[in-house]
Scaffold this motif. Structure first.
Motif, mmCIF file in Angstrom:
data_model
loop_
_atom_site.group_PDB
_atom_site.id
_atom_site.type_symbol
_atom_site.label_atom_id
_atom_site.label_comp_id
_atom_site.label_asym_id
_atom_site.label_seq_id
_atom_site.Cartn_x
_atom_site.Cartn_y
_atom_site.Cartn_z
ATOM 1 N N TYR A 29 0.853 -1.181 0.000
ATOM 2 C CA TYR A 29 0.000 0.000 0.000
ATOM 3 C C TYR A 29 0.897 1.240 0.000
ATOM 4 C CZ TYR A 29 -3.677 -3.280 1.299
ATOM 5 O OH TYR A 29 -4.564 -4.325 1.318
ATOM 6 N N LYS B 93 -12.766 2.031 -3.523
ATOM 7 C CA LYS B 93 -13.527 1.529 -2.375
ATOM 8 C C LYS B 93 -13.885 0.060 -2.550
ATOM 9 C CE LYS B 93 -15.565 5.983 -1.069
ATOM 10 N NZ LYS B 93 -16.819 6.793 -0.997
ATOM 11 N N ASP C 50 -6.220 7.982 -0.371
ATOM 12 C CA ASP C 50 -7.118 7.799 0.777
ATOM 13 C C ASP C 50 -6.636 6.720 1.736
ATOM 14 O OD1 ASP C 50 -8.811 9.555 -0.724
ATOM 15 O OD2 ASP C 50 -9.517 7.817 -1.862
ATOM 16 N N LEU C 51 -5.479 6.115 1.507
ATOM 17 C CA LEU C 51 -5.078 4.948 2.287
ATOM 18 C C LEU C 51 -4.822 5.262 3.754
ATOM 19 C CD1 LEU C 51 -2.716 3.062 -0.198
ATOM 20 C CD2 LEU C 51 -5.002 2.387 0.544
ATOM 21 N N ASP D 187 -7.749 4.538 5.752
ATOM 22 C CA ASP D 187 -8.331 3.206 5.634
ATOM 23 C C ASP D 187 -8.284 2.495 6.988
ATOM 24 O OD1 ASP D 187 -8.990 0.537 5.047
ATOM 25 O OD2 ASP D 187 -8.073 0.630 3.059
ATOM 26 N N ASN E 264 -8.803 -0.510 7.725
ATOM 27 C CA ASN E 264 -8.304 -1.886 7.648
ATOM 28 C C ASN E 264 -6.784 -1.963 7.664
ATOM 29 O OD1 ASN E 264 -10.949 -3.020 7.397
ATOM 30 N ND2 ASN E 264 -10.968 -2.354 5.251
#
Length: 939
Positions: free
Chosen positions: A156, A240, A345-346, A349, A351
């Motif tokens: 990521y 998304k 946008d990570l 996130d 998760n």
């Protein structure tokens, strides 16, 4: 030390480049024992083993200079057995051979084999299938770059600009692996995975509003491995749903693998189709860049020592080999992959582990890595079900079969037969302009049948001139959205045509809409019908505003345009400086902030977009078109009929001359005019010599560079005439090398340095000096640019007449350089036609313009004082516009500061002639006049 500074400057220029950051992150992900993992660029610290640059003249030279290392590197690798030479040119073979012998003849012969030759020998000595893909482990002491420890994970990455992409890398052999080179199964695999026809992965994701782009192929290629990649650009909605997207990707890979393994007939037909298209494109390809050709040929000579296949090596693969194909397809497994997720946008996130972020040391990319769970690997390896919408494409129905040449028909008046040896007739045909087939109010149609290049290809160029496109930031925004929607919508219809050598482009310009088509003549009329019909039918669907799928495409186009416009702020400083120069020097240039307001707050909808596009494409228009290539008059008239029916309907009216879009260039103030505008103390000459300064702070706090664009206006077309323009061409040729040598090579101000003369919208000319630097403030860059100008004036005065004559001859040679392919000839003729776009309808192109400019620099009458007069005219021009005390000196200093240099920005903010916001430009422009827009060639 100077060269190491240049390397360091190049390194720092890439700090805010996501492509550089991501590539270095990929390298850092490789096995640390493999050379691919090394830092690829280098900087001052690594080259000196610890040295640091303090300023432009001093360094803290800790460590050692790499002089001895360089010598050892030279001694090891710069040997004749490791050398391949490729030379191409217009001279005879004897002359080329003589030049090579004179240049390289003194090289000492050395015994040995290049590493490439050794690998070829080792690989070919094995049985074909005994150790398939032997290139994946050619060096026994070196582990693979990407082995088990590096694969089977998700990476990521947080980008600097707004971006959302998925990249799946599969570890594969080098593309130079012997068995791969023979049958090339990756061509069919790449063709299928990246296909964009209905039912493809691209089409399904696009219909869902998840996709902005998709491509497949070899992403990284080295001598011992490659990375086969599938790259997807995603919308916010698509990101998304990235888990669903990845599921669909591996379903698509499985579907492709299963078909290629089970359907022997289709896979062999696809293989032969790829071969056929390669052969067709090779047979009818036009000349490319000679430098690129020589570079590629020299590389290939390591792999093909007999030279017999150098020209056609990339054209045709051998028979389809199911054993090699199966082995290659088995590598496209999730456990043999790395998946990189890039998204703005990570960091939000939930998760992802908030404390799991790492920073790549060289460029600062922020990332984290997680292993793909075993259950997920199993699911992707053998998908329990395939999405029913996925469907592999069939064979390409757009591949042409008719390659006959219309120039061989000999049924038109004026036909001249040209043999290969008749170079004079060939040149006359090449330089003869197109003729007018149709000329009526609002529509002029040009045609030229190619008799020079003799390839079965045609080019169609159309411009629809209208003031409606650039009427406001809102109309321009709507038309850019329409452009994106049209290309997105057309893609599924014309993808196969593009693969088969025919292409199109519909683009939006401030003056109107432009349509370009090119390709094999047989299929081009069909492509024209498809493109122009869809241009108008899409408008009607937009106006109805009741199609959910179209609404999704509208939203995607708007989001993409917003993202691109936002990312503009992260362009390199010198590019931002150039844009800011345009804001001041051009009368009508909408500000990027106006576009952002429309995109973010403008309540844009499809119905409004349709009405704006309707007004631009069916309202009052001036239509100009060119049909050039392997197409006769009758066929060209058919094209004219199609264009006329689409864009000159009963409801539209020809555009009147008084309605033409008008773009003028602002006349920058002289020092005296600046004082009249701002007051007698307006210019603080201790900080600037420019009449005006526009300054801005870089948007990114990671930007390490400052930039300066220092422009000096040189009048306009109307005032300069042919003589003035020719002198500026010569001056531009002279200033580049001088500025580069002084500001970059000698003073080491930055990696990006240039000086050139350019023409801006509205017919004004200017000398532009550009410097981007991580070691000097913009005020210092300006002071050094001024010093160089003074020095250049001295160089010009001392320039011997013989040398000036040689420089002028070089400029003439560039101006009169013959086209080397049909595409270049089309571009030249179309450029001259487009030069009349915003001029009165009676204005005709001047196809002899370049010859006329060249004549100003040629001593055709053998005058003894010609060069002396040329030199004096050049000095007079410089003294009129560019010298420090020049009466017509009109100067703008556009400065970009990095955030660390903000103190100087703040210190200058309250000075009268310093503009720091766009509103300052708006307040200034009413005080400035504009140049006449009449071009020099119609005086």
């Amino acid at each position: 030390d100077r060269e190491m500074r240049a390397v360091d400057s190049e390194y720092r220029n890439s700090f805010t480049s996501d492509s550089w950051r991501n590539f270095q992150l990929l390298k850092s992900s490789a096995s640390p024992l493999h050379p691919f993992s090394k830092f690829g660029c280098g900087n001052y610290e690594t080259l000196t083993q610890g040295g640091k640059i303090i300023n432009t003249t001093h360094s803290d030279n800790i460590g050692s200079l790499p002089v001895e290392d360089l010598k050892e590197f030279w001694k090891t690798h710069y040997q004749t057995y490791n050398l391949r030479l490729s030379v191409a040119g217009r001279s005879s073979l004897d002359d080329l051979q003589q030049a090579v012998e004179q240049t390289f003849g003194n090289l000492s012969y050395s015994e040995g084999k290049s590493k490439e030759e050794e690998k070829i020998h080792d690989q070919l000595s094995d049985d074909k299938y005994k150790n398939i893909f032997s290139s994946m482990s050619p060096y026994p002491d070196t582990p693979p770059a990407f082995g088990r420890e590096q694969l089977g994970n998700l990476r990521y990455v947080v980008p600097l600009v707004e971006a959302r992409t998925l990249k799946i890398y599969f570890a594969t052999p080098s593309m130079n692996d012997p068995v791969l080179k023979e049958s090339r199964p990756m061509r069919v695999v790449s063709h299928l995975l990246g296909h964009e026809a209905p039912g493809s992965l691209h089409a399904v994701l696009n219909e869902l509003g998840y996709l902005t782009s998709l491509s497949s192929g070899v992403g990284v290629g080295t001598s011992d491995f490659s990375l086969f990649s599938l790259n997807l650009g995603l919308t916010p909605k698509g990101m998304k749903e990235k888990e669903f997207v990845l599921d669909l990707v591996f379903q698509w890979v499985a579907l492709t693998r299963n078909m290629l393994e089970s359907n022997s007939q289709l896979r062999e037909e696809l293989h032969e189709e790829m071969n056929h298209m390669s052969e067709m494109n090779f047979k009818f390809r036009e000349n490319g860049d000679l430098t690129d050709f020589c570079s590629r040929a020299a590389e290939l000579m390591f792999d093909y020592p007999t030279y017999s296949e150098l020209l056609s090596v990339s054209v045709k693969a051998g028979p389809y080999d199911p054993v090699v194909a199966k082995a290659f397809l088995e590598l496209l497994r999730p456990e043999n992959s790395m998946i990189t997720v890039v998204s703005s946008d990570l960091e939000e996130d939930p998760n992802l582990d908030k404390d799991g972020w790492k920073v790549e040391p060289w460029y600062g990319a922020k990332y984290q890595v997680v292993d793909i769970p075993k259950k997920q690997l199993q699911k992707w390896n053998n998908p329990p079900e395939l999405n029913p919408r996925l469907k592999l494409p069939g064979l390409n129905r757009f591949i042409p079969t008719d390659f006959s040449l219309r120039c061989d028909d000999n049924d038109e008046e004026g036909v001249v037969s040209i043999t290969k040896d008749d170079e004079k007739s060939k040149l006359e045909q090449q330089t003869s302009p197109p003729s007018i087939l149709l000329d009526r109010p609002g529509f002029r149609f040009w045609h030229k049948l190619d008799r020079t290049w003799k390839v079965p290809k045609t080019f169609i160029r159309i411009t629809l001139t209208t003031p409606s496109v650039y009427r406001s930031p809102r109309t321009m925004t709507f038309m850019r959205i329409y452009e994106r929607m049209l290309n997105d919508d057309l893609n599924s219809f014309v993808y196969d045509a593009g693969q088969a050598g025919s292409g199109y482009r519909v683009s939006i310009a401030p003056t109107g809409v432009r349509i370009s088509l090119s390709g094999y003549s047989e299929k081009l009329p069909d492509l024209l019908e498809t493109v122009t019909t869809r241009m108008l039918s899409l408008i009607e669907e937009l106006k109805q505003d009741n199609d959910e799928g179209l609404q999704m495409k509208f939203q995607k186009a708007r989001d993409n345009l917003l993202r691109e416009t936002n990312n503009y702020r992260l362009d390199t400083p010198y590019e931002i400086a150039n844009y800011n120069t345009r804001l001041i020097s051009e009368e009508s240039t909408w500000y990027v902030g106006d576009y952002l307001r429309e995109l973010e707050e403008g309540n844009l909808n499809m119905e409004q977009c349709g009405r704006v596009a309707h007004d631009c494409l069916t309202g009052s228009l001036r239509v100009e078109a060119l049909c050039h290539g392997n197409i006769d008059k009758d066929q060209a008239m058919h094209v004219a009929d199609v264009v006329g029916k689409r864009f000159q309907s009963n409801t539209s009216q020809p555009l009147l001359d008084v309605e033409l879009p008008t773009f003028r260039a602002m006349k920058l103030p002289t020092k005296s005019e600046t004082k009249a505008i701002f007051g007698s103390s307006a210019i603080d000459e201790s900080t600037t010599t420019a009449s005006l300064v526009y300054q801005e702070v870089a948007y990114s706090d990671k930007e390490e560079n400052n930039a300066l664009e220092f422009v000096l206006q040189a009048g306009c077309d109307f005032a300069l005439g042919f003589r003035g323009v020719a002198l500026l061409d010569l001056l531009s040729h002279l200033v580049y090398a001088s500025a580069y040598n002084q500001l970059r090579t000698q003073e080491q101000l930055g990696y990006i340095v240039s000086a050139s003369v350019r023409k801006v919208t509205g017919g004004a000319w200017m000398l532009a000096i550009i410097v981007q630097s991580s070691v000097a403030l913009p005020s210092v860059l300006e002071e050094r640019s001024e010093a160089w100008l003074t020095k250049f004036r001295e160089e010009l005065d001392a320039l011997p007449e013989e040398q000036l004559a040689q420089e002028a001859a070089a400029v003439v040679a560039q101006l009169l350089e013959r086209d080397t392919k049909l595409a270049s000839e089309v571009a030249w003729h179309w450029g001259e036609i487009m030069a009349t776009e915003t001029l009165p309808s009676t204005t005709m192109p001047y196809f002899g313009r370049v010859d006329r400019i060249a004549s100003e620099l040629q001593n055709k009458n053998k005058k003894e004082d010609f060069t002396a007069g040329l030199k004096q005219d050049l000095l007079n021009l410089f003294d009129t516009y560019f010298a420090k005390d020049a009466p017509e000196r009109r100067v703008l200093s556009t400065r970009i500061y990095n955030t660390k240099s903000r103190a100087e920005f703040d210190a200058n903010k309250d000075k009268a002639n310093v503009l720091s916001e766009y509103s300052d430009i708006q307040q200034l422009k009413p005080y400035l006049s504009t140049y006449p827009k009449a071009p020099y060639w119609i005086r």
